[in-house]
Write a protein that holds these residues in place. Sequence first.
Motif, short mmCIF file in Angstrom:
data_model
loop_
_atom_site.label_atom_id
_atom_site.label_comp_id
_atom_site.label_asym_id
_atom_site.label_seq_id
_atom_site.Cartn_x
_atom_site.Cartn_y
_atom_site.Cartn_z
N ASP A 111 0.83 -1.21 0.00
CA ASP A 111 0.00 0.00 0.00
C ASP A 111 0.86 1.26 0.00
OD1 ASP A 111 -2.37 -1.48 0.14
OD2 ASP A 111 -2.27 -1.58 2.34
N VAL A 112 2.09 1.11 0.46
CA VAL A 112 2.99 2.24 0.58
C VAL A 112 3.96 2.32 -0.59
CG1 VAL A 112 4.77 3.28 2.04
CG2 VAL A 112 2.82 2.13 3.10
N ASN A 113 4.55 1.18 -0.93
CA ASN A 113 5.55 1.12 -2.00
C ASN A 113 4.83 0.86 -3.33
OD1 ASN A 113 8.28 1.22 -2.84
ND2 ASN A 113 8.36 -1.01 -2.92
N VAL A 114 4.26 1.92 -3.87
CA VAL A 114 3.43 1.81 -5.08
C VAL A 114 4.20 2.39 -6.26
CG1 VAL A 114 1.25 2.48 -6.15
CG2 VAL A 114 1.35 2.01 -3.69
N ALA A 115 4.17 1.68 -7.37
CA ALA A 115 4.91 2.11 -8.56
C ALA A 115 4.43 3.48 -9.02
CB ALA A 115 4.74 1.10 -9.68
N ALA A 116 5.39 4.34 -9.32
CA ALA A 116 5.10 5.65 -9.90
C ALA A 116 6.06 5.84 -11.09
CB ALA A 116 5.28 6.75 -8.87
N ILE A 117 5.92 4.93 -12.05
CA ILE A 117 6.82 4.90 -13.21
C ILE A 117 6.14 5.69 -14.33
CG2 ILE A 117 8.07 3.43 -14.82
CD1 ILE A 117 7.81 1.19 -12.71
N ARG A 118 6.61 6.90 -14.57
CA ARG A 118 5.89 7.85 -15.40
C ARG A 118 6.63 8.16 -16.69
NH1 ARG A 118 3.32 12.77 -12.38
NH2 ARG A 118 1.87 12.38 -14.09
N HIS A 119 5.86 8.60 -17.67
CA HIS A 119 6.44 9.15 -18.89
C HIS A 119 6.87 10.58 -18.60
CE1 HIS A 119 6.79 10.73 -22.99
NE2 HIS A 119 6.81 9.49 -23.42
N TRP A 126 -3.13 8.17 -17.73
CA TRP A 126 -3.68 6.82 -17.96
C TRP A 126 -3.12 6.19 -19.22
CZ3 TRP A 126 -6.30 5.63 -22.46
CH2 TRP A 126 -6.68 6.72 -23.26
N LEU A 127 -2.77 7.04 -20.20
CA LEU A 127 -2.25 6.53 -21.47
C LEU A 127 -0.73 6.40 -21.45
CD1 LEU A 127 -2.76 5.81 -24.48
CD2 LEU A 127 -2.50 8.24 -25.00
N LEU A 128 -0.04 7.29 -20.72
CA LEU A 128 1.40 7.38 -20.81
C LEU A 128 2.15 6.67 -19.70
CD1 LEU A 128 1.83 11.12 -21.89
CD2 LEU A 128 1.84 9.09 -23.34
N ASP A 129 1.57 6.59 -18.50
CA ASP A 129 2.30 6.05 -17.35
C ASP A 129 2.04 4.56 -17.16
OD1 ASP A 129 3.08 8.63 -16.97
OD2 ASP A 129 1.78 9.02 -15.26
N ALA A 130 2.98 3.89 -16.50
CA ALA A 130 2.78 2.49 -16.14
C ALA A 130 1.73 2.41 -15.02
CB ALA A 130 4.10 1.87 -15.69
N PRO A 131 1.05 1.28 -14.86
CA PRO A 131 0.05 1.15 -13.80
C PRO A 131 0.66 1.35 -12.42
CG PRO A 131 -0.12 -0.66 -15.38
CD PRO A 131 1.15 0.07 -15.70
N ARG A 132 -0.13 1.93 -11.53
CA ARG A 132 0.30 2.11 -10.14
C ARG A 132 0.04 0.81 -9.38
NH1 ARG A 132 1.63 6.77 -8.15
NH2 ARG A 132 0.86 6.22 -6.07
N GLY A 190 5.57 -6.95 -21.36
CA GLY A 190 6.54 -7.55 -20.46
C GLY A 190 6.61 -6.89 -19.09
N HIS A 191 5.96 -5.75 -18.92
CA HIS A 191 6.05 -5.02 -17.65
C HIS A 191 5.46 -5.82 -16.50
CE1 HIS A 191 6.22 -1.51 -15.00
NE2 HIS A 191 4.98 -1.78 -14.64
N ASP A 192 4.34 -6.49 -16.73
CA ASP A 192 3.68 -7.26 -15.66
C ASP A 192 4.60 -8.35 -15.13
OD1 ASP A 192 1.43 -5.74 -15.83
OD2 ASP A 192 0.30 -7.16 -17.05
N ALA A 193 5.33 -9.01 -16.01
CA ALA A 193 6.24 -10.07 -15.56
C ALA A 193 7.34 -9.50 -14.69
CB ALA A 193 6.83 -10.80 -16.77
#
Length: 784
Positions: free
Chosen positions: A679-687, A698-704, A757-760
């Motif tokens: 809940d704390v260490n959530v991905a924030a991998i952005r364009h 929603w279109l450019l960033d990886a899922p949180r 491949g990101h999910d893996a």
Amino acid sequence: MKAVRRFFLALLVFALLASAAGWLALRRSLPQLDGEIAISGLTARATAERDALGTVTISAEIRADAMRALGYVHAQERFFEMDRMRRFAAGEISELFGAGALELDRAQRRHRLRARARVALEGEPAAARAELAAYTAGVNAGLAALAARPFPYLVTGTVPVPWKDEDSMLVGYAMFFDLHDEDNARELAIGAMRATLPRVYVDWVFDSTTEWDAPMLGGLRAPARMPRADEIDLRTVAVEPLARVAVVDSLRDESPGSNNFAVGGALTEHGGAIVENDMHLGLRVPNIWFRARFRYTSDDGRPVDVTGASLPGVPAMVVGSNGHVAWGYTNSYGDWLDWVVVRYVDASRSRYHTAEGDEALIEHRESIATKDGEPVEFVVRETRWGPIVHERDDGTALALAWTAHRADGQNLALARFERASSAREVLDIAKTVGMPPQNVVAGDRDGHVGWTVSGHVPARAAMEPDAPSRWDTPGAGWNGAADSRPEIFDPPDSRLWSANGRVADDAGVDVVGDGGYALGVRAMQIRDALRAKQRFTERDLLAIALDDRVAVMPRWHELLRGVVARSDDARLASLRAATGEFDARATAASGRYDDVRAFRAAVFERIRAMLAAPMLAHDPEFVLPGLPHLERIAWQLVVERPAHLLTSAHASWDALLLDAAIDVGGAIEGDAASRTWGDVNVAAIRHPLSAAIPGMAWLLDAPREPLPGDTQSPRAQGPAFGASQRMVVSPGREADGIFHMPGGQSGHPLSPYYLAGHDAWVRGEPTPFLPGPAQHSLKFVPAR
């Protein structure tokens, strides 16, 4: 009302048409995946095949043709990212983003890397320059073939500028900034503190030795001793109250980073080595690397088949395996920058002392173009040792000596790894490659493994390596490249590991230097895991890389438990559950792990303030740089509790610890009992552009998504930091290898490969090292 309805209907139609036009414009910049392309300069047919993840297999008769095809594909998939990297290194970002980037460009332009790239290219062999020229031609052909310019240029309102040969060198230079501190803040701070405070105190603060070290050469060293009360006393030093520490703190003093380890043939069923590598960097979309496979025939007639990660902008495989040998890197954290005191000899400050006599400063007039204004002019003043980039308060000028500035700091030798036939050859090549110096680990199909440090390693003499010093006496400074560097080949136990910590003994550190080694806990866990088994497979090494245990946390949990037990303060009520059962694993499901982590961070912050206090009393602008080894200092202090190293901010060490616990407890909100680390260490991998385009995240960033791992576990991951790639492979058995990559292959959000491949990667699930069956095939033919 009819008029109002007509107006809103027209507005809706306009919005829909504008959206459709934007969507069509966006689609027009998608890369071509199939068909046949005629390219000038190609000597024979070549192909670029893509599998289900977008991994590209380039097949050609000769390497120059393969690089021409690679440049075409890189440009179509990633030109904007390549452009950003070359401009960042050269100090030309303002041409893309306007005057708001001028300060960044001024800072970068001091290094004059475009000019250095041109000089470096002049010294390259003709064959290497020809392959680079083929790559450049391929890049420009791929860019020109797009039906519309890549979408980021529509957002910035700019037009892409064609690629030049020197730009590939600049992409390589950009990695120096990623892996080094170009401000050399650590040595500035050491110099300032030594000039003001007792040396014993400064040496204790900056000694990177810890009980967690796991060097491959030599054993543990005794850390610098704690200063006595008669040497320094902090009780009279005032400290400003700290602001509340957030529950999730970036822990500025941590050095989360890469892992690279290998086992030799004595530890595998098949007798070949197995190599693991995960290079940790700041994460973004698209990812920095581009998965590829190259097939071509070398100049000596040998077939080359190499798979791994390429860097868009660079005509080479960066890490990978070629059937004979696999190789990978971790950042060395050696000492690759030094400050040189410049002593002027005239009032105009145009001449300075050298060991051979007075010498004139060289002035370079630089012009920074901006997207939305007039060019900005400024002057770079340069000495024989490097540019002058800092002046002390007393007016003393400091020149920066950096391996990136050296003639052999960057070159095209990286491509030689693709054709290496053994681990021994990789180590020899590593010593010639111009790149940010790295720990290179290699293993080959015959079972040999080896490690060394790549890149330019300066030979220092008659100088202080960790603080500003004079180089104007005979023999002082950098005297070319070091004659030797530390190396291990075929260790007796067939095990190698590196994880950004100290790798070598005192003799090795004397050569490589200490640029602020990472805490050795990750390397220690990897070493211990390698020693725990006598037989290994690729899955075994993957499990070590995905280890999310944080070995330093149990003792912090016990410390927090004691603090809470001794106090009935109501603000600690939410922390009491964290003092029960504790699992020091940073899994996404770990409960209350974040409370212990936040307590440690809060103690760190208070100790940082304490360590900096005596300098701040002299200089309110002083900034203490990151201390990756702060774990050692902090734990020593909370165990030994020396009164003379406690400032007036706290009446006792118990009071400091209680204050930290209350700080954390008071920040906890909501149902703490059910909160997990995920809940704390959530991905924030952005364009890079998602923040500039409202509503497009929603279109450019990886899922949180929740992420396991933490800065001091081998699976070092944070919201925007982690393994930028991960591979486990045995040369000659690549079909059994594993590869992970966050983000995806393409930089285009409408591409099926944008996040493929990101999910893996998030789940740590094994995916094949080699490309799968081709789903698309683009054929290149020589243009008539």
